[in-house]
Design an enzyme around this catalytic site. Sequence first.
Site, PDB file in Angstrom:
ATOM      1  N   ARG A   1       0.816  -1.221   0.000  1.00  0.00           N
ATOM      2  CA  ARG A   1       0.000   0.000   0.000  1.00  0.00           C
ATOM      3  C   ARG A   1       0.845   1.264   0.000  1.00  0.00           C
ATOM      4  O   ARG A   1       1.783   1.385   0.777  1.00  0.00           O
ATOM      5  CB  ARG A   1      -0.910   0.026   1.230  1.00  0.00           C
ATOM      6  CG  ARG A   1      -1.532  -1.291   1.565  1.00  0.00           C
ATOM      7  CD  ARG A   1      -2.279  -1.248   2.889  1.00  0.00           C
ATOM      8  NE  ARG A   1      -3.394  -0.331   2.888  1.00  0.00           N
ATOM      9  CZ  ARG A   1      -4.103  -0.025   3.974  1.00  0.00           C
ATOM     10  NH1 ARG A   1      -3.778  -0.544   5.145  1.00  0.00           N
ATOM     11  NH2 ARG A   1      -5.112   0.823   3.895  1.00  0.00           N
TER      12      ARG A   1
ATOM     13  N   CYS B   1      -0.625  44.392   0.805  1.00  0.00           N
ATOM     14  CA  CYS B   1      -1.863  44.545   0.043  1.00  0.00           C
ATOM     15  C   CYS B   1      -1.820  43.824  -1.298  1.00  0.00           C
ATOM     16  O   CYS B   1      -2.689  43.994  -2.127  1.00  0.00           O
ATOM     17  CB  CYS B   1      -2.186  46.022  -0.162  1.00  0.00           C
ATOM     18  SG  CYS B   1      -0.965  46.877  -1.152  1.00  0.00           S
TER      19      CYS B   1
ATOM     20  N   SER C   1       3.165  49.713   3.028  1.00  0.00           N
ATOM     21  CA  SER C   1       2.276  48.640   2.619  1.00  0.00           C
ATOM     22  C   SER C   1       3.005  47.861   1.531  1.00  0.00           C
ATOM     23  O   SER C   1       3.350  48.420   0.495  1.00  0.00           O
ATOM     24  CB  SER C   1       0.964  49.217   2.092  1.00  0.00           C
ATOM     25  OG  SER C   1       0.144  48.175   1.643  1.00  0.00           O
TER      26      SER C   1
ATOM     27  N   ARG D   1      -7.618   8.139   9.307  1.00  0.00           N
ATOM     28  CA  ARG D   1      -7.001   9.440   9.038  1.00  0.00           C
ATOM     29  C   ARG D   1      -8.026  10.503   9.407  1.00  0.00           C
ATOM     30  O   ARG D   1      -9.218  10.203   9.512  1.00  0.00           O
ATOM     31  CB  ARG D   1      -6.601   9.560   7.574  1.00  0.00           C
ATOM     32  CG  ARG D   1      -7.776   9.457   6.637  1.00  0.00           C
ATOM     33  CD  ARG D   1      -7.332   9.447   5.181  1.00  0.00           C
ATOM     34  NE  ARG D   1      -8.441   9.013   4.344  1.00  0.00           N
ATOM     35  CZ  ARG D   1      -8.304   8.376   3.198  1.00  0.00           C
ATOM     36  NH1 ARG D   1      -7.116   8.070   2.734  1.00  0.00           N
ATOM     37  NH2 ARG D   1      -9.360   8.027   2.484  1.00  0.00           N
TER      38      ARG D   1
END
Length: 877
Positions: A94, A832, A765, A338
Amino acid sequence: MMKKKYVYFFNEGNAKMKELLGGKGANLAEMTNIGLPVPPGFTVTTEACIRYYKDDQKIADEIINEIFEALGRLEKITGKKFGDPSNPLLVSVRSGARVSMPGMMDTILNLGLNDETVEGLAKLTKNERFAYDSYRRFIYMFGDVVMQIDKNKFEDILDEIKEKRDAKYDTDLTAEDLKEVVLKFKQLYKQEKGEEFPQDPKYQLLEAIKAVFRSWNNPRAVVYRKLNDIPSDWGTAVNIQMMVFGNMGETSGTGVAFTRNPATGENKIFGEFLVNAQGEDVVAGIRTPHSIEKLKELMPKAYAEFEKAMRLLERHYKDMQDVEFTIEKGKFYLLQTRNGKRTAQAALRIAVDLVNEGLITKEEAMLKVDAKQLDQLLHPMFDQDELKLVKPIAHGLPASPGAACGKVYFTAEDAKKAAQRGEKVVLVRVETSPEDIEGMVVAEGILTTRGGMTSHAAVVARGMGKCCVVGCGDIKVNEKDRYFLVGELKINEGDYISIDGSTGNVYAQRIKTVEPEMTGYFEIFMKWADEIRKLEVRANADTPKDADQAVKLGAEGIGLCRTEHMFFDEDRISLVREMIVAKNSEQRKRALDNLLPMQKQDFIGIYEAMKGRPVTIRLLDPPLHEFLPYEDKDIKVVAENMGITFEELKATVEALKEFNPMLGHRGCRLAITYPEIAKMQTRAIIEAAIEVKQKTGWDIIPEIMIPLVGELKELKYIKDIIVKTANEIIEREGVKIEYKVGTMIEVPRAALTADEIAKEAEFFSFGTNDLTQMTFGFSRDDAGKFLNDYYEKKILEFDPFAKLDINGVGKLIKMAVELGKATRSDLKLGICGEHGGDPASIEFCHNVGLDYVSCSPYRVPIARLAAAQAQVKNPRK
Ligand code: ADP
Ligand code: MG
Ligand code: MG
């Protein structure tokens, strides 16, 4: 040097070892250690996978030795022997990466079977049908996964024999039939591969392990990784585990279950199972599964054990679990657990309920909801009034909520093409498989006719937050001729349908959609997030309507108001053009004087919508030619309107053309050439603030932002104009009003000289769109054309315009923060760019100490949660 350990028995690991053992392996180990019934086995680590790729796709001898040592130990524990016909050990091989990638990689069951052991197994279990059922499954999976033989060829053989025997399901086939299937499968194998089906179990095992390693790089896994930000160098682990058999008859079965409802979050076990079946049968929709309540009826003892395990697992992991189980002759086994994938609605409800049940804290609850997933809740739903007027044509299972409306397409390929043409698409299929993933990505919604709530389509759609209806048996799909039927009604490719992922209804027309409401669990949870987070969240909004929406979604201010968007309005564009083609500053001023009242009105609207919250307004930014007409016929019309000649305007347009406008005459450079523009905008900003203050009493403190600064003197020059203009107005009006002047940091030079820039700037910014563009030297408009090559060649893993490049651009930000703060300790810091709405980038912003992030209104809730998560992971004062 200590030899590296590449193989761990389940009892040597635990849930924390996901990086090494993969999620599946780590949880199998954890369950083994807490005493749950898990078939024994061992895990070959992700490091072995990475090593396999490093060694040119070979498994090193030392690793092979370790694998066979572990196999020997497994033989001892189980009392069975690999390849021994008298008591054969069979195993599953697996895959399992660090995070679950459902259905993306491969698994092989019943490995160890060959022409002899199958006979042995038949004798031992006195169940020939079972033995050959297992063998035909093994040959199919080995042929498909390891040898890449087309699955359909196996399916065709199976169908042919089923038809011949008049068998509806595979369970209707007898031992004799299955022997024939095995024979035909082996013939197919030989025909395709030019050799017999391999009989040596050890060879089978090593080939299967290699195939799992290879599956890490199969195309669908690669697509899934990119969608989910999973790095390609993690590798997958391989789990080798003793088989238990759900296909041993009526007292055996296999199923999947969730500890709570993954669609609604309701605290009630939710699951499906099939009697006499193996592995993927439930998920693949081979027969329609029973709901889990039926298990209680059919096998009460096994159900009691199952229920106990479910409760234990949830308490242990403190989260909703998604579990795979098998019952072999009445005995219950766990094969996987899980944290379950869930819809956004369910995620919120589960997080809030777990806190209220005392299982987790509010802080822990923050980490139970994927911030990006909140997006699902912000999307439109069907208009209820319109919905009342229409009748569904069919009804399926509501697998993933939301509303979708679009044109029908029947293959992933067609869906993709239609989406590229700009169409809205609903993907309709009998069932989906991992190959369909790209079609699912582009679709508004997905409709399947087969499969249950845990089918591939359902699981993947929920993960994507995509509306999905499954198991809609009312419709008959003809994928080949591209239509589906509901009774007499025929819906062709390209026709519109609407599907409702919350009710399972399918409609044969377009239905209007409306905005969702954010109340109940959403409201409670987001309030907690707001209490926890330290980062402020603002929105990028240019109009009162956007501003209003942003406030509704929880924005605490505007971080970026782009004034140029106001200039494109029909009634203004001609004034803007007049300003641009003006011959002297007199003419320019006249045009600007006419623009002033309009611009002022814009700001009044925005201040009013923000009700006193801070607003950052950026002065005009784009290259001027963006406002001018291009085609001769348009130039002619505009020239006429403006009372100038065609030639004159044409010349101006030509003169304004730039080779590289993004690095051209834009940003603060405009105001340096044309200070009148900055003057007019300042007037509008300040006069509007005064007017709103007088009317409402709100203290409006405008933040005036100068774009594209790279040198202190640029900033100083424009700031002086702003200050002089603003102060004159304030004095004249006699109203006390504060304002701030700051800058965007988007030119690398500004970041490098941030200590100087901060002498004049009251705030920074970070304009990370331009900053990314200029740091990489990638044009944002052109990079799309070549970035795919970068992803393919693994030069870049992610789009740096969507997810902040922390190593490069991030370094500049960090440096600018430190330099700026050293000059001005109360410097206000924000971001921003697009990145302001991306959770990983927000975490970075939190960590470097920004005050706020600003993003588009619809991302505000995502940012609020991401900011809270960042605080939980790395608390700051
Ligand atoms: P996936 O990651 O795609 O779910 P899995 O490795 O979990 O793949 O295996 C696929 C199916 O095979 C699952 O239904 C699982 O429960 C089943 N399975 C895996 N190993 C065993 C085993 N040892 N015995 C019985 N069933 C198994
Ligand atoms: Mg599984
Ligand atoms: Mg910019």
